[in-house]
Design a protein around this motif. Structure first.
Motif, mmCIF file in Angstrom:
data_model
loop_
_atom_site.group_PDB
_atom_site.id
_atom_site.type_symbol
_atom_site.label_atom_id
_atom_site.label_comp_id
_atom_site.label_asym_id
_atom_site.label_seq_id
_atom_site.Cartn_x
_atom_site.Cartn_y
_atom_site.Cartn_z
ATOM 1 N N PHE A 261 -55.793 -6.052 21.407
ATOM 2 C CA PHE A 261 -55.669 -5.317 22.664
ATOM 3 C C PHE A 261 -54.313 -5.568 23.312
ATOM 4 C CE2 PHE A 261 -56.295 -4.147 27.046
ATOM 5 C CZ PHE A 261 -57.206 -3.100 26.999
ATOM 6 N N ILE A 262 -53.956 -6.836 23.479
ATOM 7 C CA ILE A 262 -52.678 -7.158 24.121
ATOM 8 C C ILE A 262 -51.516 -6.695 23.254
ATOM 9 C CG2 ILE A 262 -51.167 -9.028 24.897
ATOM 10 C CD1 ILE A 262 -53.579 -10.552 25.802
ATOM 11 N N PHE A 263 -51.626 -6.850 21.939
ATOM 12 C CA PHE A 263 -50.541 -6.443 21.042
ATOM 13 C C PHE A 263 -50.265 -4.943 21.173
ATOM 14 C CE2 PHE A 263 -49.000 -4.755 17.002
ATOM 15 C CZ PHE A 263 -47.895 -5.566 16.769
ATOM 16 N N ILE A 264 -51.310 -4.139 21.127
ATOM 17 C CA ILE A 264 -51.141 -2.685 21.209
ATOM 18 C C ILE A 264 -50.646 -2.278 22.588
ATOM 19 C CG2 ILE A 264 -52.385 -0.481 21.156
ATOM 20 C CD1 ILE A 264 -54.146 -1.752 18.930
ATOM 21 N N LEU A 265 -51.186 -2.896 23.619
ATOM 22 C CA LEU A 265 -50.751 -2.602 24.982
ATOM 23 C C LEU A 265 -49.265 -2.905 25.140
ATOM 24 C CD1 LEU A 265 -52.493 -1.665 27.449
ATOM 25 C CD2 LEU A 265 -52.425 -4.021 28.225
ATOM 26 N N ALA A 273 -45.618 -9.171 25.342
ATOM 27 C CA ALA A 273 -46.988 -9.635 25.122
ATOM 28 C C ALA A 273 -47.222 -10.963 25.836
ATOM 29 C CB ALA A 273 -47.258 -9.779 23.626
ATOM 30 N N VAL A 274 -46.234 -11.844 25.812
ATOM 31 C CA VAL A 274 -46.373 -13.148 26.467
ATOM 32 C C VAL A 274 -46.521 -12.970 27.974
ATOM 33 C CG1 VAL A 274 -45.204 -15.328 26.966
ATOM 34 C CG2 VAL A 274 -45.169 -14.396 24.642
ATOM 35 N N ALA A 275 -45.769 -12.029 28.547
ATOM 36 C CA ALA A 275 -45.876 -11.771 29.990
ATOM 37 C C ALA A 275 -47.273 -11.251 30.351
ATOM 38 C CB ALA A 275 -44.814 -10.767 30.423
ATOM 39 N N LEU A 276 -47.841 -10.410 29.497
ATOM 40 C CA LEU A 276 -49.193 -9.909 29.743
ATOM 41 C C LEU A 276 -50.204 -11.053 29.646
ATOM 42 C CD1 LEU A 276 -49.205 -6.487 27.828
ATOM 43 C CD2 LEU A 276 -48.910 -6.895 30.281
ATOM 44 N N CYS A 277 -49.994 -11.942 28.703
ATOM 45 C CA CYS A 277 -50.863 -13.114 28.580
ATOM 46 C C CYS A 277 -50.850 -13.934 29.864
ATOM 47 C CB CYS A 277 -50.416 -13.980 27.404
ATOM 48 S SG CYS A 277 -50.795 -13.307 25.775
ATOM 49 N N GLU A 278 -49.692 -14.077 30.435
ATOM 50 C CA GLU A 278 -49.569 -14.863 31.668
ATOM 51 C C GLU A 278 -50.281 -14.182 32.831
ATOM 52 O OE1 GLU A 278 -45.374 -15.340 31.974
ATOM 53 O OE2 GLU A 278 -45.297 -16.999 30.524
ATOM 54 N N LYS A 279 -50.279 -12.869 32.841
ATOM 55 C CA LYS A 279 -50.949 -12.123 33.917
ATOM 56 C C LYS A 279 -52.451 -12.353 33.915
ATOM 57 C CE LYS A 279 -47.591 -9.407 35.714
ATOM 58 N NZ LYS A 279 -47.300 -9.213 37.154
ATOM 59 N N ILE A 280 -53.023 -12.488 32.720
ATOM 60 C CA ILE A 280 -54.475 -12.667 32.647
ATOM 61 C C ILE A 280 -54.858 -14.096 32.262
ATOM 62 C CG2 ILE A 280 -55.018 -10.251 32.229
ATOM 63 C CD1 ILE A 280 -55.206 -10.870 29.289
ATOM 64 N N HIS A 281 -53.867 -14.983 32.269
ATOM 65 C CA HIS A 281 -54.113 -16.419 32.161
ATOM 66 C C HIS A 281 -54.794 -16.808 30.843
ATOM 67 C CE1 HIS A 281 -53.136 -16.242 36.426
ATOM 68 N NE2 HIS A 281 -54.067 -15.321 36.559
ATOM 69 N N THR A 282 -54.276 -16.283 29.738
ATOM 70 C CA THR A 282 -54.844 -16.634 28.442
ATOM 71 C C THR A 282 -54.509 -18.075 28.065
ATOM 72 O OG1 THR A 282 -52.892 -15.986 27.165
ATOM 73 C CG2 THR A 282 -54.494 -14.258 27.651
ATOM 74 N N PRO A 283 -55.290 -18.672 27.189
ATOM 75 C CA PRO A 283 -54.902 -19.976 26.630
ATOM 76 C C PRO A 283 -53.607 -19.836 25.829
ATOM 77 C CG PRO A 283 -57.213 -19.503 26.192
ATOM 78 C CD PRO A 283 -56.618 -18.248 26.723
ATOM 79 N N SER A 291 -46.527 -14.166 20.007
ATOM 80 C CA SER A 291 -45.074 -14.324 19.915
ATOM 81 C C SER A 291 -44.621 -14.415 18.463
ATOM 82 C CB SER A 291 -44.619 -15.561 20.692
ATOM 83 O OG SER A 291 -45.181 -16.736 20.136
ATOM 84 N N PHE A 292 -45.529 -14.765 17.564
ATOM 85 C CA PHE A 292 -45.205 -14.883 16.142
ATOM 86 C C PHE A 292 -45.316 -13.542 15.421
ATOM 87 C CE2 PHE A 292 -46.010 -16.687 11.777
ATOM 88 C CZ PHE A 292 -44.798 -17.353 11.681
ATOM 89 N N GLN A 293 -45.905 -12.559 16.100
ATOM 90 C CA GLN A 293 -46.096 -11.238 15.516
ATOM 91 C C GLN A 293 -44.871 -10.357 15.763
ATOM 92 O OE1 GLN A 293 -48.919 -9.673 13.963
ATOM 93 N NE2 GLN A 293 -49.935 -11.652 13.767
ATOM 94 N N LYS A 294 -44.639 -9.434 14.845
ATOM 95 C CA LYS A 294 -43.567 -8.454 15.002
ATOM 96 C C LYS A 294 -44.137 -7.142 15.528
ATOM 97 C CE LYS A 294 -39.569 -10.112 13.272
ATOM 98 N NZ LYS A 294 -38.265 -10.017 13.952
ATOM 99 N N ARG A 295 -43.443 -6.540 16.473
ATOM 100 C CA ARG A 295 -43.866 -5.236 16.965
ATOM 101 C C ARG A 295 -43.737 -4.180 15.876
ATOM 102 N NH1 ARG A 295 -41.702 -4.101 23.099
ATOM 103 N NH2 ARG A 295 -42.945 -5.700 24.149
ATOM 104 N N VAL A 296 -44.464 -3.106 16.032
ATOM 105 C CA VAL A 296 -44.385 -1.997 15.082
ATOM 106 C C VAL A 296 -43.069 -1.271 15.309
ATOM 107 C CG1 VAL A 296 -45.443 0.150 14.302
ATOM 108 C CG2 VAL A 296 -46.886 -1.748 15.094
ATOM 109 N N PRO A 297 -42.184 -1.231 14.312
ATOM 110 C CA PRO A 297 -40.905 -0.525 14.487
ATOM 111 C C PRO A 297 -41.093 0.985 14.397
ATOM 112 C CG PRO A 297 -41.054 -1.375 12.269
ATOM 113 C CD PRO A 297 -42.284 -1.866 12.985
#
Length: 378
Positions: A261-265, A273-283, A291-297
């Motif tokens: 969900f976060i990756f696609i968003l 993606a990391v900024a979105l994680c911080e917004k919803i307080h993920t572990p 952060s280890f994943q590559k976006r779809v080019p």
């Protein structure tokens, strides 16, 4: 009565509770309440149970549950845990302060009064464990049939803003739509009083749900995206993300499901993606994996897939939903396993490389191996 789709040991635990009350407190009426009744009606797996006890005073209730061997939790109107079963007195909750703890609790007199505190009609069903009768004061059975999420009591509902996020994750889990009046009520509610733990708890349920695009629609439609994530999306963007989420569900690695969900968003809306994680307080594990994943080019080449497979098999890439990625990576032999370039640091040490020169030469040879195996395009 033991519901037909209860797994072991849940069925055994419930039988023990029913036998105990039948022998020692035969006049007490036991009702199965909440999500377990909903899931029973829908034929879904039931993982835990909530029981409310009617016709017993608080002091007798406490002594009865201690005699049963249940463990008391909570402060006012004890909830007792017996294995995977929560057993409580029926209660009324009245908002008296801020936050999710600011409620005064009193004893409910009847089933309708007790069920009024529930968020949605589908969760307000009660099962009489003596007769097997379903008590439905709010039209929950009909709403389940119609696949609708509807608020029980608007006045009670607005006392806890977390319920807006619950509607979002239920939509993704059950593939239900949100009834219009309920939707309008939820759009009007502020969400700035929610704690980080409660926000992530509901988002995580959505991340693991099978119908992510339903959750996406609810998140946008209920203004959760705007109020919590600071995001908006037009119709075209929604359709694209929904399509990607549907495809990821059918193709993706099950172990990676919480992160799609976060990756696609983040990919489709060009956000971090990391900024979105911080917004919803993920572990931190979410941030680490994303952060280890590559976006779809914009243009996916064999060389890109080959370089990516140095990190992990392509089936573990969150961009697996992109066009023809599965087919191409299987053909290249990197869908199920990482690409091994055959370059070892020990080999370079024997050739006299060391320090920074060793690292630089190692990277150069690995990239050369990728180019040789997968082409020089891109």
């Amino acid at each position: 009565m033991i519901p037909p789709n209860l797994p072991e040991p849940l069925a055994s635990e419930l039988k023990e509770v029913l036998d105990f009350f039948s022998i020692h407190y035969p006049n007490v009426r036991l009702y199965l309440v909440g999500g377990a009744v909903r899931d029973m009606v829908m034929g879904r797996e039931i993982c835990d149970l909530d029981i409310e006890c009617f016709g017993i005073d608080p002091e007798t209730f406490d002594s009865a549950l201690q005699r049963l061997g249940a463990k008391g939790v909570g402060k006012s109107f004890f909830v007792y845990k017996y294995g995977h079963i929560d057993i409580a007195l029926p209660r009324i909750e009245r908002k008296v302060g801020e936050g999710h703890r600011g409620f005064a609790v009193s004893l409910a007199k009847d089933t309708k009064e007790a069920s009024r505190r529930r968020d949605f009609t589908m969760n307000a069903l009660m099962l009489d464990l003596r007769t097997g009768e379903i008590v439905d004061h709010w039209g929950g059975l009909e709403d389940i049939r119609k696949k609708v999420i509807r608020v029980v009591d608007p006045e009670k509902f607005v006392e806890d803003s977390l319920r807006v996020l619950r509607a979002m994750q239920f939509s993704a889990r059950l593939k239900f739509r949100i009834e219009k009046k309920s939707r309008d009520l939820m759009r009007s509610m502020p969400l700035d009083d929610l704690t980080p733990e409660r926000i992530f708890w509901e988002f995580e349920k959505m991340f693991k749900a099978p119908w992510l695009h339903y959750g996406l629609f609810a998140m946008l439609d209920l203004l959760v995206a705007e109020k919590i994530l600071g995001l908006g999306c037009d119709r075209k963007g929604f359709i694209q993300m929904a399509r990607h989420m549907q495809k990821a569900r059918s193709l993706g690695d099950e172990a990676m499901r919480p992160y799609y969900f976060i990756f696609i968003l983040s990919t489709d809306l060009h956000r971090s993606a990391v900024a979105l994680c911080e917004k919803i307080h993920t572990p931190n594990v979410y941030k680490k994996i994303l952060s280890f994943q590559k976006r779809v080019p914009h243009h996916i080449t064999d060389r890109f897939l080959g370089a990516l497979s140095l990190r992990f098999p392509i089936r573990q890439w969150l961009g697996i939903y992109a066009d023809r990625v599965t087919e191409r990576s299987k053909k290249l032999g990197i869908y199920e396993k990482q690409f091994d370039p055959g370059i070892r640091p020990a080999q370079l040490l024997e050739e006299g490389y060391s320090g920074r020169a060793l690292g630089k030469e190692l990277r150069r040879r690995i990239l050369a191996a990728v180019r040789a195996a997968f082409g020089v395009d891109g």
